[in-house]
Design an enzyme around this catalytic site. Structure first.
Site, PDB file in Angstrom:
ATOM      1  N   LYS A  37      -6.340 -25.381  14.589  1.00  0.00           N
ATOM      2  CA  LYS A  37      -7.379 -25.173  15.618  1.00  0.00           C
ATOM      3  C   LYS A  37      -6.957 -24.023  16.547  1.00  0.00           C
ATOM      4  O   LYS A  37      -7.757 -23.146  16.851  1.00  0.00           O
ATOM      5  CB  LYS A  37      -7.607 -26.468  16.426  1.00  0.00           C
ATOM      6  CG  LYS A  37      -8.047 -27.641  15.564  1.00  0.00           C
ATOM      7  CD  LYS A  37      -8.371 -28.869  16.392  1.00  0.00           C
ATOM      8  CE  LYS A  37      -7.176 -29.513  17.067  1.00  0.00           C
ATOM      9  NZ  LYS A  37      -6.153 -30.045  16.147  1.00  0.00           N
ATOM     10  N   ARG A  66     -12.211 -35.982  21.823  1.00  0.00           N
ATOM     11  CA  ARG A  66     -11.286 -36.617  20.900  1.00  0.00           C
ATOM     12  C   ARG A  66     -11.533 -38.102  20.756  1.00  0.00           C
ATOM     13  O   ARG A  66     -10.847 -38.770  19.993  1.00  0.00           O
ATOM     14  CB  ARG A  66      -9.891 -36.449  21.471  1.00  0.00           C
ATOM     15  CG  ARG A  66      -8.968 -35.722  20.548  1.00  0.00           C
ATOM     16  CD  ARG A  66      -7.797 -35.396  21.382  1.00  0.00           C
ATOM     17  NE  ARG A  66      -6.645 -35.155  20.628  1.00  0.00           N
ATOM     18  CZ  ARG A  66      -6.049 -33.972  20.557  1.00  0.00           C
ATOM     19  NH1 ARG A  66      -6.583 -32.932  21.136  1.00  0.00           N
ATOM     20  NH2 ARG A  66      -4.935 -33.855  19.907  1.00  0.00           N
ATOM     21  N   ARG A 106       6.281 -25.413  13.229  1.00  0.00           N
ATOM     22  CA  ARG A 106       5.552 -24.588  14.216  1.00  0.00           C
ATOM     23  C   ARG A 106       6.494 -24.157  15.342  1.00  0.00           C
ATOM     24  O   ARG A 106       7.336 -24.921  15.798  1.00  0.00           O
ATOM     25  CB  ARG A 106       4.392 -25.375  14.814  1.00  0.00           C
ATOM     26  CG  ARG A 106       3.769 -24.651  16.013  1.00  0.00           C
ATOM     27  CD  ARG A 106       2.461 -25.217  16.435  1.00  0.00           C
ATOM     28  NE  ARG A 106       2.521 -26.613  16.811  1.00  0.00           N
ATOM     29  CZ  ARG A 106       1.448 -27.345  17.103  1.00  0.00           C
ATOM     30  NH1 ARG A 106       0.252 -26.810  17.050  1.00  0.00           N
ATOM     31  NH2 ARG A 106       1.576 -28.603  17.445  1.00  0.00           N
ATOM     32  N   ARG A 108       7.374 -27.521  20.266  1.00  0.00           N
ATOM     33  CA  ARG A 108       6.724 -28.508  21.138  1.00  0.00           C
ATOM     34  C   ARG A 108       7.414 -29.852  21.010  1.00  0.00           C
ATOM     35  O   ARG A 108       7.821 -30.247  19.921  1.00  0.00           O
ATOM     36  CB  ARG A 108       5.247 -28.643  20.737  1.00  0.00           C
ATOM     37  CG  ARG A 108       4.323 -27.942  21.694  1.00  0.00           C
ATOM     38  CD  ARG A 108       2.928 -27.836  21.196  1.00  0.00           C
ATOM     39  NE  ARG A 108       2.264 -29.099  20.906  1.00  0.00           N
ATOM     40  CZ  ARG A 108       0.999 -29.201  20.532  1.00  0.00           C
ATOM     41  NH1 ARG A 108       0.261 -28.111  20.432  1.00  0.00           N
ATOM     42  NH2 ARG A 108       0.453 -30.363  20.278  1.00  0.00           N
ATOM     43  N   ARG A 167       0.652 -39.124  16.103  1.00  0.00           N
ATOM     44  CA  ARG A 167      -0.522 -38.294  16.434  1.00  0.00           C
ATOM     45  C   ARG A 167      -1.556 -38.367  15.311  1.00  0.00           C
ATOM     46  O   ARG A 167      -2.757 -38.406  15.561  1.00  0.00           O
ATOM     47  CB  ARG A 167      -0.092 -36.843  16.671  1.00  0.00           C
ATOM     48  CG  ARG A 167       0.600 -36.661  18.017  1.00  0.00           C
ATOM     49  CD  ARG A 167       1.374 -35.375  18.083  1.00  0.00           C
ATOM     50  NE  ARG A 167       0.552 -34.193  17.935  1.00  0.00           N
ATOM     51  CZ  ARG A 167       1.027 -33.002  17.560  1.00  0.00           C
ATOM     52  NH1 ARG A 167       2.305 -32.846  17.305  1.00  0.00           N
ATOM     53  NH2 ARG A 167       0.219 -31.979  17.456  1.00  0.00           N
TER      54      ARG A 167
HETATM   55  P1  AP5 Z   1      -2.105 -24.798  15.133  1.00  0.00           P
HETATM   56  O1  AP5 Z   1      -3.182 -23.773  15.125  1.00  0.00           O
HETATM   57  O2  AP5 Z   1      -1.134 -24.770  16.258  1.00  0.00           O
HETATM   58  O3  AP5 Z   1      -2.707 -26.265  14.902  1.00  0.00           O
HETATM   59  P2  AP5 Z   1      -3.631 -27.150  15.839  1.00  0.00           P
HETATM   60  O4  AP5 Z   1      -4.725 -27.698  14.999  1.00  0.00           O
HETATM   61  O5  AP5 Z   1      -4.039 -26.391  17.081  1.00  0.00           O
HETATM   62  O6  AP5 Z   1      -2.607 -28.308  16.150  1.00  0.00           O
HETATM   63  P3  AP5 Z   1      -2.180 -29.003  17.516  1.00  0.00           P
HETATM   64  O7  AP5 Z   1      -0.911 -29.732  17.213  1.00  0.00           O
HETATM   65  O8  AP5 Z   1      -2.146 -28.038  18.654  1.00  0.00           O
HETATM   66  O9  AP5 Z   1      -3.328 -29.996  17.691  1.00  0.00           O
HETATM   67  P4  AP5 Z   1      -3.314 -31.257  18.480  1.00  0.00           P
HETATM   68  O10 AP5 Z   1      -4.755 -31.557  18.435  1.00  0.00           O
HETATM   69  O11 AP5 Z   1      -2.417 -32.327  18.041  1.00  0.00           O
HETATM   70  O12 AP5 Z   1      -2.662 -30.820  19.872  1.00  0.00           O
HETATM   71  P5  AP5 Z   1      -3.268 -30.602  21.324  1.00  0.00           P
HETATM   72  O13 AP5 Z   1      -2.501 -29.539  21.969  1.00  0.00           O
HETATM   73  O14 AP5 Z   1      -4.747 -30.514  21.297  1.00  0.00           O
HETATM   74  O15 AP5 Z   1      -1.311 -24.671  13.737  1.00  0.00           O
HETATM   75  C1  AP5 Z   1      -0.248 -25.546  13.415  1.00  0.00           C
HETATM   76  C2  AP5 Z   1       0.835 -24.782  12.652  1.00  0.00           C
HETATM   77  O16 AP5 Z   1       0.333 -24.380  11.381  1.00  0.00           O
HETATM   78  C3  AP5 Z   1       1.312 -23.484  13.323  1.00  0.00           C
HETATM   79  O17 AP5 Z   1       2.681 -23.335  13.065  1.00  0.00           O
HETATM   80  C4  AP5 Z   1       0.495 -22.389  12.623  1.00  0.00           C
HETATM   81  O18 AP5 Z   1       1.208 -21.160  12.625  1.00  0.00           O
HETATM   82  C5  AP5 Z   1       0.339 -22.965  11.228  1.00  0.00           C
HETATM   83  N1  AP5 Z   1      -0.935 -22.650  10.595  1.00  0.00           N
HETATM   84  C6  AP5 Z   1      -2.169 -22.749  11.164  1.00  0.00           C
HETATM   85  N2  AP5 Z   1      -3.126 -22.437  10.284  1.00  0.00           N
HETATM   86  C7  AP5 Z   1      -2.479 -22.170   9.109  1.00  0.00           C
HETATM   87  C8  AP5 Z   1      -2.930 -21.803   7.802  1.00  0.00           C
HETATM   88  N3  AP5 Z   1      -4.237 -21.686   7.530  1.00  0.00           N
HETATM   89  N4  AP5 Z   1      -2.003 -21.611   6.836  1.00  0.00           N
HETATM   90  C9  AP5 Z   1      -0.701 -21.757   7.109  1.00  0.00           C
HETATM   91  N5  AP5 Z   1      -0.191 -22.088   8.326  1.00  0.00           N
HETATM   92  C10 AP5 Z   1      -1.088 -22.289   9.318  1.00  0.00           C
HETATM   93  O19 AP5 Z   1      -2.928 -32.029  21.998  1.00  0.00           O
HETATM   94  C11 AP5 Z   1      -1.612 -32.409  22.327  1.00  0.00           C
HETATM   95  C12 AP5 Z   1      -1.642 -33.743  23.064  1.00  0.00           C
HETATM   96  O20 AP5 Z   1      -2.384 -33.604  24.297  1.00  0.00           O
HETATM   97  C13 AP5 Z   1      -2.345 -34.889  22.329  1.00  0.00           C
HETATM   98  O21 AP5 Z   1      -1.469 -35.557  21.453  1.00  0.00           O
HETATM   99  C14 AP5 Z   1      -2.788 -35.777  23.509  1.00  0.00           C
HETATM  100  O22 AP5 Z   1      -1.728 -36.538  24.009  1.00  0.00           O
HETATM  101  C15 AP5 Z   1      -3.173 -34.761  24.568  1.00  0.00           C
HETATM  102  N6  AP5 Z   1      -4.606 -34.375  24.515  1.00  0.00           N
HETATM  103  C16 AP5 Z   1      -5.121 -33.139  24.278  1.00  0.00           C
HETATM  104  N7  AP5 Z   1      -6.450 -33.166  24.317  1.00  0.00           N
HETATM  105  C17 AP5 Z   1      -6.814 -34.442  24.572  1.00  0.00           C
HETATM  106  C18 AP5 Z   1      -8.058 -35.115  24.691  1.00  0.00           C
HETATM  107  N8  AP5 Z   1      -9.223 -34.452  24.559  1.00  0.00           N
HETATM  108  N9  AP5 Z   1      -8.052 -36.433  24.934  1.00  0.00           N
HETATM  109  C19 AP5 Z   1      -6.905 -37.127  25.078  1.00  0.00           C
HETATM  110  N10 AP5 Z   1      -5.681 -36.561  24.965  1.00  0.00           N
HETATM  111  C20 AP5 Z   1      -5.633 -35.233  24.713  1.00  0.00           C
END
Ligand code: AP5
Length: 216
Positions: free
Chosen positions: A13, A88, A127, A160, A171
């Site tokens: 994402k 979410r 990552r 992270r 997660r």
């Molecule tokens: P990346 O693009 O970083 O993946 P992502 O989908 O953004 O993954 P996240 O871990 O950031 O998502 P998340 O939803 O768990 O975390 P968030 O910060 O929202 O890519 C991942 C890796 O793959 C990278 O190394 C990249 O280089 C590689 N990659 C990407 N695309 C690729 C491809 N096509 N091919 C090869 N490699 C690739 O949330 C974190 C925490 O915050 C949650 O656990 C929760 O506690 C809290 N939180 C956030 N939002 C909410 C909400 N709305 N409600 C409640 N809690 C929340």
């Protein structure tokens, strides 16, 4: 463009958002990034959120909705927006719908990044992120030119806290229980578009562009 990026942790994402925000000139609103910023500032909100995040659980809806409402008051969302990691839960999605209705605006599309579980586990454990500009790297698929150093700004890369194996599994469980039902929710509203996120990032990007061509 008023977009939501859905998908499990590690679906890409953040990577796709970086391209979409440039292409459509819209603000990228990542609730995860906002929360991590608050945690690093040790604000009251950050302190509340940090325990949930460390365990891989969701931060309570009330905290998230407050944050989102505040973010939507900013001037830049008049251009459109791209939410990443929000909503979410069904409750967040329903509350978001109410807010949009009050503002008399509607969503353009919800892009669902479909990806296999083994792919995301591999991606997340390798990552790395720039501590200065936030650029996302992957030691295997998108490595920096110089080990541990950001290509763009020279900042140091870090892992992270929630990218440790046990937390990644939690997660994912949380995603299946609480977030996956949103796929049906947006499908029923005729807003959902599925793309294949197992592919190289450029190919997934092309699939998203293909979907969004219909709206620009
Ligand atoms: P990346 O693009 O970083 O993946 P992502 O989908 O953004 O993954 P996240 O871990 O950031 O998502 P998340 O939803 O768990 O975390 P968030 O910060 O929202 O890519 C991942 C890796 O793959 C990278 O190394 C990249 O280089 C590689 N990659 C990407 N695309 C690729 C491809 N096509 N091919 C090869 N490699 C690739 O949330 C974190 C925490 O915050 C949650 O656990 C929760 O506690 C809290 N939180 C956030 N939002 C909410 C909400 N709305 N409600 C409640 N809690 C929340």
């Amino acid at each position: 463009m008023r977009l939501i990026l859905l998908g499990p942790p590690g679906a890409g994402k953040g990577v796709q958002a970086n391209f979409l925000k440039e292409k459509y000139n819209i603000p990228h609103i990542s609730t995860g990034d906002i929360l991590r910023e608050e945690v690093s500032l040790k604000s009251e909100l950050g302190n509340k959120a940090s325990e949930f995040m460390k365990r891989g659980e969701l931060v309570p809806d009330e905290i998230i909705m407050e944050m989102v409402k505040e973010r939507l008051m900013r001037e830049d969302v008049k251009k459109g927006f791209l939410f990443d990691g929000f909503p979410r839960t069904l409750n967040q999605a329903e509350q978001f719908d109410k807010i949009l209705k009050e503002k008399n605006i509607s969503l353009t599309a919800v892009i669902n990044l479909n990806v296999e579980e083994e792919v995301v586990i591999r991606r997340l454990s390798t990552r790395r992120i720039c501590s200065n500009c936030g650029k996302i790297y992957n030691l295997i698929t998108m490595p920096p030119k110089v080990e541990n150093i950001c290509d763009e700004c020279g900042g140091k890369l870090y892992q992270r806290e929630d990218d440790k194996e046990e937390v990644i599994k939690e997660r994912l469980n949380v995603y299946y229980r609480q977030t996956e039902p949103l796929i049906k929710y947006y499908l029923e509203k005729n807003l959902l578009y599925n793309v294949n996120a197992n592919l190289e990032a450029n190919f997934t990007q092309k699939e998203i562009e293909e979907v969004l061509k219909n709206f620009s």
